[in-house]
Design a protein around this motif. Structure first.
Motif, PDB file in Angstrom:
ATOM      1  N   ILE A 100       0.318  -1.204  -0.252  1.00  0.00           N
ATOM      2  CA  ILE A 100      -0.221  -0.560  -0.194  1.00  0.00           C
ATOM      3  C   ILE A 100       0.294   1.289  -0.068  1.00  0.00           C
ATOM      4  CG2 ILE A 100      -1.710   1.414   1.503  1.00  0.00           C
ATOM      5  CD1 ILE A 100      -3.150  -1.406   1.983  1.00  0.00           C
ATOM      6  N   LEU A 101       2.166   1.270   0.897  1.00  0.00           N
ATOM      7  CA  LEU A 101       2.696   2.535   1.217  1.00  0.00           C
ATOM      8  C   LEU A 101       3.644   3.052  -0.492  1.00  0.00           C
ATOM      9  CD1 LEU A 101       4.187   2.051   5.019  1.00  0.00           C
ATOM     10  CD2 LEU A 101       2.368   3.739   3.693  1.00  0.00           C
ATOM     11  N   ALA A 102       4.349   1.238  -1.077  1.00  0.00           N
ATOM     12  CA  ALA A 102       4.628   1.298  -2.341  1.00  0.00           C
ATOM     13  C   ALA A 102       4.360   1.946  -3.993  1.00  0.00           C
ATOM     14  CB  ALA A 102       5.524   0.202  -2.575  1.00  0.00           C
ATOM     15  N   ASP A 103       2.273   2.502  -3.473  1.00  0.00           N
ATOM     16  CA  ASP A 103       1.896   2.542  -4.095  1.00  0.00           C
ATOM     17  C   ASP A 103       0.922   3.905  -4.534  1.00  0.00           C
ATOM     18  OD1 ASP A 103      -0.351   3.344  -6.788  1.00  0.00           O
ATOM     19  OD2 ASP A 103       0.264   1.317  -6.672  1.00  0.00           O
ATOM     20  N   PRO A 104       1.497   4.706  -4.814  1.00  0.00           N
ATOM     21  CA  PRO A 104       0.821   6.394  -3.591  1.00  0.00           C
ATOM     22  C   PRO A 104      -0.603   6.715  -3.896  1.00  0.00           C
ATOM     23  CG  PRO A 104       2.534   6.850  -5.196  1.00  0.00           C
ATOM     24  CD  PRO A 104       2.301   5.709  -5.455  1.00  0.00           C
ATOM     25  N   ASP A 105      -1.008   5.847  -5.716  1.00  0.00           N
ATOM     26  CA  ASP A 105      -2.746   6.054  -6.062  1.00  0.00           C
ATOM     27  C   ASP A 105      -3.001   4.881  -5.152  1.00  0.00           C
ATOM     28  OD1 ASP A 105      -2.155   7.575  -7.778  1.00  0.00           O
ATOM     29  OD2 ASP A 105      -1.807   6.216  -9.230  1.00  0.00           O
ATOM     30  N   VAL A 106      -3.423   3.829  -4.641  1.00  0.00           N
ATOM     31  CA  VAL A 106      -3.780   2.425  -3.617  1.00  0.00           C
ATOM     32  C   VAL A 106      -3.086   3.567  -1.730  1.00  0.00           C
ATOM     33  CG1 VAL A 106      -3.329   1.085  -2.687  1.00  0.00           C
ATOM     34  CG2 VAL A 106      -3.267   0.974  -5.096  1.00  0.00           C
ATOM     35  N   THR A 112      -7.713   7.903   2.390  1.00  0.00           N
ATOM     36  CA  THR A 112      -8.528   8.838   2.158  1.00  0.00           C
ATOM     37  C   THR A 112     -10.433   8.156   1.997  1.00  0.00           C
ATOM     38  OG1 THR A 112      -9.333   8.684  -0.445  1.00  0.00           O
ATOM     39  CG2 THR A 112      -8.038  10.385   0.200  1.00  0.00           C
ATOM     40  N   TYR A 113     -10.536   6.482   2.014  1.00  0.00           N
ATOM     41  CA  TYR A 113     -11.345   5.765   2.278  1.00  0.00           C
ATOM     42  C   TYR A 113     -12.126   5.917   4.064  1.00  0.00           C
ATOM     43  CZ  TYR A 113     -14.648   1.445   2.465  1.00  0.00           C
ATOM     44  OH  TYR A 113     -15.864   0.726   2.553  1.00  0.00           O
ATOM     45  N   VAL A 139     -18.744   3.862   3.754  1.00  0.00           N
ATOM     46  CA  VAL A 139     -18.578   2.771   4.556  1.00  0.00           C
ATOM     47  C   VAL A 139     -19.354   2.799   5.530  1.00  0.00           C
ATOM     48  CG1 VAL A 139     -16.344   3.470   4.902  1.00  0.00           C
ATOM     49  CG2 VAL A 139     -17.962   5.097   6.418  1.00  0.00           C
ATOM     50  N   SER A 140     -20.393   1.037   6.459  1.00  0.00           N
ATOM     51  CA  SER A 140     -21.061   1.613   7.300  1.00  0.00           C
ATOM     52  C   SER A 140     -21.099   1.410   8.623  1.00  0.00           C
ATOM     53  CB  SER A 140     -21.364   0.246   6.576  1.00  0.00           C
ATOM     54  OG  SER A 140     -22.883  -0.195   7.652  1.00  0.00           O
ATOM     55  N   LEU A 175     -10.540  -0.882   4.209  1.00  0.00           N
ATOM     56  CA  LEU A 175     -10.028  -1.806   2.487  1.00  0.00           C
ATOM     57  C   LEU A 175     -11.052  -1.090   1.433  1.00  0.00           C
ATOM     58  CD1 LEU A 175      -7.644  -4.224   3.291  1.00  0.00           C
ATOM     59  CD2 LEU A 175      -7.289  -1.879   3.226  1.00  0.00           C
ATOM     60  N   PRO A 176     -10.375  -0.404   1.214  1.00  0.00           N
ATOM     61  CA  PRO A 176     -12.047  -0.217  -0.478  1.00  0.00           C
ATOM     62  C   PRO A 176     -11.685  -1.114  -1.348  1.00  0.00           C
ATOM     63  CG  PRO A 176     -10.251   1.258  -0.743  1.00  0.00           C
ATOM     64  CD  PRO A 176     -10.102   0.865   1.084  1.00  0.00           C
TER      65      PRO A 176
END
Length: 178
Positions: A100-106, A112-113, A139-140, A175-176
């Motif tokens: 997750i940290l390695a991919d700026p978009d993810v 932001t989720y 989110v619920s 996690l979205p």
């Protein structure tokens, strides 16, 4: 009129089951009320300042910094942040946090989720309610198994009100859908 032994057992068993369920419902209602009665803490600063002041949120702070979201979260008004603890990040499957940290978009999508618009209180919903996130998915909020939850993550009963929003500490990383 005589009831058969089987019918008597059924009636008595049903009554006992009903009593247990009713007792469980009372306990859930009491837990729900107790959590809702917990007052929020007021922090003099932004949601980012509150996270920086909380050692248990250092992994979240590092992730927000890596994503370049510090200024956006510090200046956006009326937001709700679901803040995973360091233990929540540590509980991710091996290698997932690094990926997750390695991919700026993810990374941006995951972070932001964890943010909704408006000052939301997930504790006030006994049944499921959906809320939009800045990421775009929802989110619920629900009260399940004696705990307030956001997408199944346990929510601390004590929120932190800040100058620009509310922070709710959670025990899992949300996690979205990708």
């Amino acid at each position: 009129m005589k009831l058969s032994k089987t019918l008597k057992q059924f009636v008595l068993g049903s009554a006992a089951t009903f009593a247990l369920l009713q007792g469980a419902q009372v306990q859930a209602s009491e837990a729900f009320a107790a959590c809702n009665a917990t007052p929020r803490v007021f922090f003099d600063g932004t949601v980012v300042d509150a996270a920086l002041a909380t050692p248990e949120l250092s992994t979240l702070v590092d992730a927000v910094t890596a994503a370049g979201l510090v200024d956006a979260l510090a200046t956006t008004e009326d937001i709700t942040v679901y803040a995973p603890t360091n233990d929540a990040f540590a509980a991710l499957p091996p290698g997932m946090l690094d990926a997750i940290l390695a991919d700026p978009d993810v990374l941006t999508s995951v972070l932001t989720y964890h943010v909704s618009t408006g000052r939301r209180d997930p504790r006030i919903h006994f049944t499921s309610v959906l809320r939009n996130t800045l990421q775009g998915q929802r989110v619920s909020y629900a009260f399940v198994d004696g705990h307030t939850r956001v997408n199944g993550a346990g929510v601390s009963c004590q929120g932190v009100s800040t100058s620009n929003g509310i922070v709710w500490v959670i025990d899992s990383v949300l996690l979205p859908q990708f």
